[in-house]
Design an enzyme around this catalytic site. Structure first.
Site, PDB file in Angstrom:
ATOM      1  N   GLY A 132       0.814  -1.212   0.000  1.00  0.00           N
ATOM      2  CA  GLY A 132       0.000   0.000   0.000  1.00  0.00           C
ATOM      3  C   GLY A 132       0.847   1.262   0.000  1.00  0.00           C
ATOM      4  O   GLY A 132       0.376   2.336  -0.358  1.00  0.00           O
TER       5      GLY A 132
ATOM      6  N   LYS B 210       9.698   2.736   0.827  1.00  0.00           N
ATOM      7  CA  LYS B 210       8.503   2.679   1.676  1.00  0.00           C
ATOM      8  C   LYS B 210       8.078   4.106   1.999  1.00  0.00           C
ATOM      9  O   LYS B 210       8.836   4.837   2.640  1.00  0.00           O
ATOM     10  CB  LYS B 210       8.806   1.897   2.954  1.00  0.00           C
ATOM     11  CG  LYS B 210       7.596   1.738   3.870  1.00  0.00           C
ATOM     12  CD  LYS B 210       7.871   0.725   4.960  1.00  0.00           C
ATOM     13  CE  LYS B 210       6.711   0.634   5.958  1.00  0.00           C
ATOM     14  NZ  LYS B 210       7.003  -0.333   7.031  1.00  0.00           N
TER      15      LYS B 210
ATOM     16  N   ARG C  31      14.270   0.133   1.466  1.00  0.00           N
ATOM     17  CA  ARG C  31      14.511  -1.187   2.053  1.00  0.00           C
ATOM     18  C   ARG C  31      15.164  -2.087   1.006  1.00  0.00           C
ATOM     19  O   ARG C  31      14.948  -1.920  -0.197  1.00  0.00           O
ATOM     20  CB  ARG C  31      13.196  -1.823   2.493  1.00  0.00           C
ATOM     21  CG  ARG C  31      12.368  -0.922   3.376  1.00  0.00           C
ATOM     22  CD  ARG C  31      11.360  -1.701   4.158  1.00  0.00           C
ATOM     23  NE  ARG C  31      10.249  -2.202   3.372  1.00  0.00           N
ATOM     24  CZ  ARG C  31       9.155  -2.727   3.933  1.00  0.00           C
ATOM     25  NH1 ARG C  31       9.069  -2.845   5.252  1.00  0.00           N
ATOM     26  NH2 ARG C  31       8.167  -3.176   3.183  1.00  0.00           N
TER      27      ARG C  31
ATOM     28  N   ASP D 158       0.861 -11.314   6.485  1.00  0.00           N
ATOM     29  CA  ASP D 158       1.421 -10.437   5.452  1.00  0.00           C
ATOM     30  C   ASP D 158       2.737  -9.816   5.928  1.00  0.00           C
ATOM     31  O   ASP D 158       3.430  -9.189   5.128  1.00  0.00           O
ATOM     32  CB  ASP D 158       0.430  -9.337   5.069  1.00  0.00           C
ATOM     33  CG  ASP D 158      -0.101  -8.578   6.274  1.00  0.00           C
ATOM     34  OD1 ASP D 158      -0.655  -9.228   7.174  1.00  0.00           O
ATOM     35  OD2 ASP D 158       0.047  -7.345   6.321  1.00  0.00           O
TER      36      ASP D 158
END
Ligand code: AMP
Ligand code: MG
Length: 528
Positions: A106, A127, A197, A277
């Site tokens: 998302g 991110k 990341r 998740d």
């Protein structure tokens, strides 16, 4: 990296796996696809705040060579490197024990991948660089406080020797983000930030669950085959994977997860949101949100305010939750194997490996070499002592390593008492501690190990510096005012967590009283 040899990214994942045909970026359900293409937002005022020197070296991506301004542009997504074809991953997951359907990246955007200096492929992922088709009701952004926590903790975990995704950089977006940090109807503007990341794969248990839940077996198999070929090459034979390959693969995932749990329990890491998740298929620590570090040893503790009621993700329950999550993964992989038995065998092996490795780990923490029938009892007695008086886990094991166990004790040594959060525990508590120390001492004397050898071995598994919640919060408070000194200090000291560093005593202290109830220090919300 030099300007004459531009860094080239590769897009193996997008090329080999089925994707979403819709190219417009709006929120939706995405079927039969591993990814959706998506462009990061533009942040013209992005500024590099921190970067990991060891990781930059491993990747050959260095802001000193690329220039800080360009580095900030690239790692905020404003400038795409050649070969980059950004995408967000589709996945689902069980959140707090319930199937949540499609989740997906998302607010994570994968830029592409490169080979590190060891020849290992590594995916670069931003991110907080803007919304994706998977953003649901949220904005795709991240705030400085949670990004700084992810940046510091990923690298700290790596230097502790624990499997984790890593963090190359922390970039301030120069723009603000609205967040209701306490979920109390008082949103405020906070500085925005982006972490880059890095991991060989960001595939999660939920990446497989989503396909099985939707009866999409072709992409399920394609993603499994791709993951095995790329990230478990020892299992990928010349022929196409079959049920035996998938079984061996699931067993390997169970084993990696068991070792990860042992490592978390060793250092007192509490993930805080072990939804499926947030479980890496590679057995990495992934998705640093409302995580925390055990200070007083307490198996009941959870750092996550959303979890305060049920305490599903409390410290002591992490190994059981990992197993529950593996069961969900087993269900998701069942269509590839069509036999329950081998999956059950692998799950049983998870339990055995965890229990066996946990005891071996505790033995190492205590500096014991020879396995002994009474070890389990000795460890349990110690954990019972911790319930009698709040004891700083990290400081206790360091102090224990420095005790000369050959000396006879007449009282509990001051260095151990200093790890208590109470000054004068009851006489019964002191007696229980004394009894434990006596049995521990006898056990050590029986082994007859040199004190220096014992201490060296213990200090290799018992870190002195961990990212205590209040230390991270102090670095955040200052960073929000523009002072990054504490961030840099932690970044550097946590690169050598097992080594005593001169002048860094203030980073190896019990939690101060003021931090007991302060948000960010004792409990964290998921708002990030
Ligand atoms: P988490 O609990 O942080 O692992 O997030 C669960 C899901 O929410 C994932 O699909 C995330 O990508 C998504 N998510 C969390 N925060 C945001 C945000 N600010 N914008 C968009 N999606 C988000
Ligand atoms: Mg997540």
């Amino acid at each position: 990296m030099t300007s004459s040899s531009p860094l080239q990214l590769d897009n193996d994942f997008v090329q080999h796996l089925p994707g979403d045909h819709e190219l417009r970026n709006f929120r939706r359900q995405v079927g039969n696809a591993c990814w959706s293409k998506v462009a990061p937002m533009q942040f013209p005022n992005a500024k590099l705040l921190a970067w990991s020197q060891p990781l930059a070296q491993l990747l050959g991506v260095n802001p000193l060579l690329l220039g800080e301004v360009r580095f900030a542009r690239v790692f905020s997504g404003s400038e795409l490197l050649p070969g980059s074809d950004p995408y967000a991953l589709c996945y689902g997951g069980h959140q707090f024990g319930n199937w949540a359907g499609q989740l997906g990246d998302g607010r994570a955007i994968n830029l592409g991948e490169l080979q590190d200096i060891n020849g290992q492929h590594q995916i670069l992922q931003l991110k907080g660089a803007g919304p994706t088709p998977y953003s649901r009701t949220a904005d795709g952004l991240a705030v400085l406080r949670s990004s700084l926590r992810e940046y510091l903790c990923s690298e700290a975990m790596h230097h502790l020797g624990i499997a984790t995704t890593r963090a190359l950089s922390l970039v301030g977006t120069g723009e603000s983000v609205m967040r209701d940090m306490f979920y109390d109807g008082n949103p405020k503007a906070e500085p925005g930030a982006i972490v880059c990341r890095v991991a060989p794969s960001f595939i999660r248990f939920g990446s497989f669950e989503i396909f099985t839940a939707r009866n999409e077996f072709t992409p399920l198999q394609m993603l499994a085959d791709y993951t095995i070929a790329r990230d478990f090459p020892q299992l990928a034979g010349a022929a196409k994977p079959d049920a035996a390959t998938y079984t061996a693969w699931f067993d390997e995932i169970c084993q990696r997860t068991a070792h990860l749990m042992v490592d978390w329990m060793r250092v007192g890491f509490v993930h805080g949101v072990m939804n499926t998740d947030n479980m890496s298929i590679l057995g990495l620590t992934i998705d640093y949100g409302p995580y925390g570090w055990i200070e007083p040893y307490d198996p009941q503790w959870t750092p996550n305010t959303t979890d305060a009621q049920g305490r599903r993700y409390r410290f002591g329950q992490q190994p059981q939750i990992a197993l529950w999550n593996l069961v969900q993964l087993a269900n998701a992989l069942y269509p590839l194997i069509e036999d329950v038995k081998p999956l059950e065998v692998a799950l049983d092996r998870y339990r055995e490996t965890y229990e066996h490795s946990w005891l071996a780990m505790m033995r190492n923490k205590l500096g014991l070499v020879e396995p002994h029938a009474a070890d389990q009892l000795l460890v349990e007695a110690l954990l019972h002592c911790f319930t009698l008086v709040e004891t700083d886990m990290t400081l206790f094991f360091r102090a224990l390593g420095e005790l000369a166990v050959i000396d006879e004790f007449h009282t509990i040594p001051a260095s151990l008492q200093a790890c208590w959060y109470e000054e004068a525990p009851t006489v019964q508590t002191q007696q229980a501690w004394f009894d434990w120390l006596t049995s521990y001492q006898q056990r050590c004397q029986h082994e007859n190990r040199e004190q220096s050898e014992r201490q060296t071995a213990m200090h290799k598994v018992n870190p002195l510096y961990v990212l205590r919640n209040w230390l991270a919060q102090q670095a955040i408070d200052d960073a929000e005012k523009g002072d990054l000194t504490k961030l840099y200090e932690l970044d550097e000291v946590l690169q050598r967590p097992y080594t005593k560093q001169a002048g860094k005593e203030h980073l190896a202290q019990k939690r101060p009283e003021w931090a007991r109830q302060r948000a960010g220090c004792s409990m964290l919300s998921c708002s990030s």
